[in-house]
Design a protein around this motif. Structure first.
Motif, PDB file in Angstrom:
ATOM      1  N   ARG A  73       0.941  -1.083   0.045  1.00 41.06           N
ATOM      2  CA  ARG A  73       0.178   0.128  -0.090  1.00 41.06           C
ATOM      3  C   ARG A  73       0.935   1.100  -0.024  1.00 41.06           C
ATOM      4  NH1 ARG A  73      -4.625  -1.594  -1.595  1.00 41.06           N
ATOM      5  NH2 ARG A  73      -5.973  -0.105  -0.744  1.00 41.06           N
ATOM      6  N   TYR A  76      -0.263   6.230  -3.471  1.00 39.85           N
ATOM      7  CA  TYR A  76      -1.219   5.830  -4.634  1.00 39.85           C
ATOM      8  C   TYR A  76      -2.644   5.549  -4.308  1.00 39.85           C
ATOM      9  CZ  TYR A  76      -3.745   3.478  -8.344  1.00 39.85           C
ATOM     10  OH  TYR A  76      -4.807   3.146  -9.177  1.00 39.85           O
ATOM     11  N   HIS A  77      -2.625   4.671  -3.197  1.00 38.04           N
ATOM     12  CA  HIS A  77      -3.895   4.514  -2.464  1.00 38.04           C
ATOM     13  C   HIS A  77      -4.633   5.644  -1.967  1.00 38.04           C
ATOM     14  CE1 HIS A  77      -1.529   0.628  -3.337  1.00 38.04           C
ATOM     15  NE2 HIS A  77      -2.792   0.005  -3.878  1.00 38.04           N
ATOM     16  N   CYS A  78      -3.761   6.345  -1.201  1.00 35.11           N
ATOM     17  CA  CYS A  78      -4.125   7.653  -0.545  1.00 35.11           C
ATOM     18  C   CYS A  78      -4.679   8.711  -1.713  1.00 35.11           C
ATOM     19  CB  CYS A  78      -2.797   8.580   0.024  1.00 35.11           C
ATOM     20  SG  CYS A  78      -3.202   9.759   0.960  1.00 35.11           S
ATOM     21  N   VAL A  80      -5.696   8.180  -4.984  1.00 38.74           N
ATOM     22  CA  VAL A  80      -6.676   7.582  -5.918  1.00 38.74           C
ATOM     23  C   VAL A  80      -7.812   6.913  -5.165  1.00 38.74           C
ATOM     24  CG1 VAL A  80      -7.227   6.134  -7.853  1.00 38.74           C
ATOM     25  CG2 VAL A  80      -5.177   7.154  -7.552  1.00 38.74           C
ATOM     26  N   GLU A  81      -7.488   6.290  -4.076  1.00 36.58           N
ATOM     27  CA  GLU A  81      -8.635   5.262  -3.284  1.00 36.58           C
ATOM     28  C   GLU A  81      -9.018   5.968  -1.886  1.00 36.58           C
ATOM     29  OE1 GLU A  81      -7.276   1.350  -3.184  1.00 36.58           O
ATOM     30  OE2 GLU A  81      -7.043   1.317  -5.438  1.00 36.58           O
ATOM     31  N   GLU A  82      -8.327   7.240  -1.610  1.00 33.16           N
ATOM     32  CA  GLU A  82      -8.666   7.984  -0.468  1.00 33.16           C
ATOM     33  C   GLU A  82      -8.311   7.130   0.844  1.00 33.16           C
ATOM     34  OE1 GLU A  82     -12.279   9.823  -0.530  1.00 33.16           O
ATOM     35  OE2 GLU A  82     -11.862  10.861  -2.576  1.00 33.16           O
ATOM     36  N   GLU A  83      -7.503   6.280   0.854  1.00 33.52           N
ATOM     37  CA  GLU A  83      -6.834   5.489   2.011  1.00 33.52           C
ATOM     38  C   GLU A  83      -6.123   6.496   3.157  1.00 33.52           C
ATOM     39  OE1 GLU A  83      -4.009   1.716   3.141  1.00 33.52           O
ATOM     40  OE2 GLU A  83      -5.330   1.668   1.231  1.00 33.52           O
ATOM     41  N   ASP A 106       2.759   1.822  -9.201  1.00 37.84           N
ATOM     42  CA  ASP A 106       1.078   2.303  -9.338  1.00 37.84           C
ATOM     43  C   ASP A 106       1.162   3.787  -9.499  1.00 37.84           C
ATOM     44  OD1 ASP A 106       0.332  -0.447  -9.087  1.00 37.84           O
ATOM     45  OD2 ASP A 106       0.083  -0.258  -6.831  1.00 37.84           O
ATOM     46  N   GLU A 113      -5.194   8.929 -13.979  1.00 39.19           N
ATOM     47  CA  GLU A 113      -6.506   8.540 -13.293  1.00 39.19           C
ATOM     48  C   GLU A 113      -6.903   9.700 -12.695  1.00 39.19           C
ATOM     49  OE1 GLU A 113      -6.391   4.603 -11.015  1.00 39.19           O
ATOM     50  OE2 GLU A 113      -4.293   4.359 -11.925  1.00 39.19           O
ATOM     51  N   LEU A 117     -10.851  12.807 -11.427  1.00 42.37           N
ATOM     52  CA  LEU A 117     -11.286  12.841 -10.332  1.00 42.37           C
ATOM     53  C   LEU A 117     -11.851  14.255  -9.884  1.00 42.37           C
ATOM     54  CD1 LEU A 117      -9.128  10.383  -8.308  1.00 42.37           C
ATOM     55  CD2 LEU A 117     -11.182   9.681  -9.437  1.00 42.37           C
ATOM     56  N   ARG A 123      -6.212  16.575  -3.882  1.00 43.10           N
ATOM     57  CA  ARG A 123      -6.279  15.101  -3.275  1.00 43.10           C
ATOM     58  C   ARG A 123      -5.308  14.957  -2.104  1.00 43.10           C
ATOM     59  NH1 ARG A 123     -10.882  12.496  -5.250  1.00 43.10           N
ATOM     60  NH2 ARG A 123      -9.511  10.310  -4.962  1.00 43.10           N
TER      61      ARG A 123
END
Length: 277
Positions: A73, A76-78, A80-83, A106, A113, A117, A123
């Motif tokens: 993780r 990137y996951h923060c 794009v996926e808001e982790e 990633d 991507e 958004l 972001r």
């Protein structure tokens, strides 16, 4: 031992967390090296520091010994996926008070991507807003060598930009575009943004050219330029291959001593301007 920060009084800590983007769209000027070693130096002297690796190459993560696999993780996951950013921060082995949010490959596709958004430029700022800054003194964001959406996200999320400038002929080439981008972000997205620090890297005191470049940079930017010149150093280049910053790999080397002095300047400059705890 004093080089490693254990025989010296802790440096002053800023009144509030300083979020600093280390940016220059020119590659090979020492962005990652500067971010990692300044962060390590500050952590060794009593500050709590987070390094956010925003470069798809992930060099800052490697230099701090953070393991990265295809399943890891990452930032990137923060984006794009808001982790949660807190869940992605890894403690750096051997340096208390230092954490790293790693990058993985990633991130290379993140710019594409992000385009679709909502609020794509902010972001990272949104992720930072959910983080408890009272636990940190410094956040260093290692930017990619471009002026794309990832770098814009970094500039929207921070208050300060630190620019490493290589002490060579092409040092100022393209710098004008970076300065214009900083002004654009300041005008439209982040009124608090400012260039706070410029570091001269890869300095070779044996050449007249290096001193000419240093003089020219100082004439342009004045007090923003640190007094410390970071020399070329084999040890600085070797350290990441051992998963370390040069501060732990060879704390007595010329590169480590220079980054230690540069970090000390940054810490005490802040104390002089805004006071300290």
């Amino acid at each position: 031992m004093s080089v490693q920060g254990r025989g010296e009084q802790p440096w002053p800590r800023p009144d509030e967390c300083r979020v600093i983007s280390v940016a220059n769209q020119k590659g090979g000027v020492g962005k990652t090296t500067t971010a990692v070693n300044l962060a390590a130096s500050l952590a060794m002297h009593g500050n709590r520091v987070l390094v956010v690796d925003l470069d798809p190459q992930g060099n800052a993560s490697t230099a701090l010994g953070v393991e990265r696999t295809p399943d890891s993780r990452s930032i990137y996951h923060c984006l794009v996926e808001e982790e949660e950013l807190r869940d992605l921060a890894h403690p750096v082995e051997g340096i208390p008070n230092l954490w790293c949010v790693p990058a993985t490959i990633d991130l290379a596709g993140a710019e594409i991507e992000l385009v679709s958004l909502v609020a794509r430029e902010s972001r990272l700022k949104r992720a930072f807003s959910d983080y408890d800054y009272s636990e940190l003194d410094y956040v260093f964001i290692d930017c990619p060598p471009s002026l794309g959406l990832l770098t814009v996200n970094a500039m929207v999320a921070c208050q300060e930009v630190l620019i490493p400038i290589q002490s060579e002929y092409y040092a100022l080439e393209g710098l004008g575009q970076l300065l214009r981008n900083v002004e654009l972000v300041k005008s439209h997205l982040n009124p608090q943004l400012q260039i706070s620090t410029i570091v001269l890297t890869m300095y070779d005191g044996r050449t007249r050219l290096a001193s000419q470049v240093a003089d020219e940079v100082r004439s342009h930017f004045g007090e923003l330029v640190l007094k410390t010149l970071v020399p070329r150093s084999v040890r600085v280049s070797e350290a990441p291959s051992y998963g370390q910053s040069v501060m732990t790999y060879d704390p007595g080397s010329s590169g480590a001593v220079a980054y230690l002095e540069a970090a000390k300047e940054i810490a005490f400059r802040a104390a002089a301007v805004v006071g300290n705890r």
